[in-house]
Write a protein that holds these residues in place. Sequence first.
Motif, PDB file in Angstrom:
ATOM      1  N   ILE A 106       0.844  -1.199   0.000  1.00  0.00           N
ATOM      2  CA  ILE A 106       0.000   0.000   0.000  1.00  0.00           C
ATOM      3  C   ILE A 106       0.877   1.247   0.000  1.00  0.00           C
ATOM      4  N   TYR A 110       0.846   4.159  -2.922  1.00  0.00           N
ATOM      5  CA  TYR A 110       0.666   5.602  -2.744  1.00  0.00           C
ATOM      6  C   TYR A 110       1.890   6.369  -3.248  1.00  0.00           C
ATOM      7  N   LEU A 122      -5.361   5.830  -9.338  1.00  0.00           N
ATOM      8  CA  LEU A 122      -6.084   5.889  -8.063  1.00  0.00           C
ATOM      9  C   LEU A 122      -7.175   6.949  -8.082  1.00  0.00           C
ATOM     10  N   SER A 123      -6.931   8.066  -8.735  1.00  0.00           N
ATOM     11  CA  SER A 123      -7.898   9.154  -8.727  1.00  0.00           C
ATOM     12  C   SER A 123      -8.776   9.188  -9.979  1.00  0.00           C
ATOM     13  N   SER A 160     -15.160   7.288  -1.460  1.00  0.00           N
ATOM     14  CA  SER A 160     -13.874   6.762  -1.946  1.00  0.00           C
ATOM     15  C   SER A 160     -12.706   7.438  -1.228  1.00  0.00           C
ATOM     16  N   ARG A 161     -12.845   8.721  -0.926  1.00  0.00           N
ATOM     17  CA  ARG A 161     -11.792   9.409  -0.164  1.00  0.00           C
ATOM     18  C   ARG A 161     -11.663   8.820   1.233  1.00  0.00           C
ATOM     19  N   ARG A 164      -9.751   5.528   0.733  1.00  0.00           N
ATOM     20  CA  ARG A 164      -8.323   5.779   0.465  1.00  0.00           C
ATOM     21  C   ARG A 164      -7.626   6.309   1.705  1.00  0.00           C
ATOM     22  N   TYR A 168      -4.437   4.829   3.626  1.00  0.00           N
ATOM     23  CA  TYR A 168      -3.240   5.676   3.772  1.00  0.00           C
ATOM     24  C   TYR A 168      -2.809   5.739   5.240  1.00  0.00           C
TER      25      TYR A 168
END
Length: 196
Positions: A106, A110, A122-123, A160-161, A164, A168
């Motif tokens: 992960i 990132y 990812l975005s 989704s944020r 993520r 993170y």
Amino acid sequence: MTSRQEKAIETKERILRTALDLFSEKGFDGVSVDEIVRKSETSKGAFYGHFTSKYDIFLEKFKEIDQFYSDFQESLPDSLSAEQKIRKLAIAQMEYLRDEMGRDGIRSLYAYALTPSVDNYLSDTERPLYAILEQLVADGQQKGELTSSASSSQLALLLSRSMRGTLYDWAIFDGDFNLADEIDGWLALLFSGIRN
């Protein structure tokens, strides 16, 4: 499928798995194509026959992850509310990524996403995850379960944020919390604000 085609698929899979293991172990920048080739016991020709660069490894992994999302969505019973479906999807995502990529994977993911001049998958709001979330939210809004004070695309982006961000934090805080419990608790709070 011919034996040659089967061997090509097997070689591609071996390169992919080897690269992902190395990225998890050493970080994305700490791994060269030469090392991937050496550890996978393949050739540079085989590597470049399947991938244009090591960045393509992540794109290939995203295809697998996106297929997981699509398959999981299809397995959800229609009787569940939109909130229940989204929470189950988020929990499944956390468990899948924890098991498939691990914390170091992960982190590498990132780091890759933050690399300048790299297409940031990812975005990409055209990915299946966004489409699935938007569809689930829209269904919930249509049934009167979720607020219509924001569009389905805005709420899908917010969800989704959250997903993520949880991944993170798990990566930067050395995984000292349970991913499934964390996302479920966070989404419970979020849904208390968007539930109708």
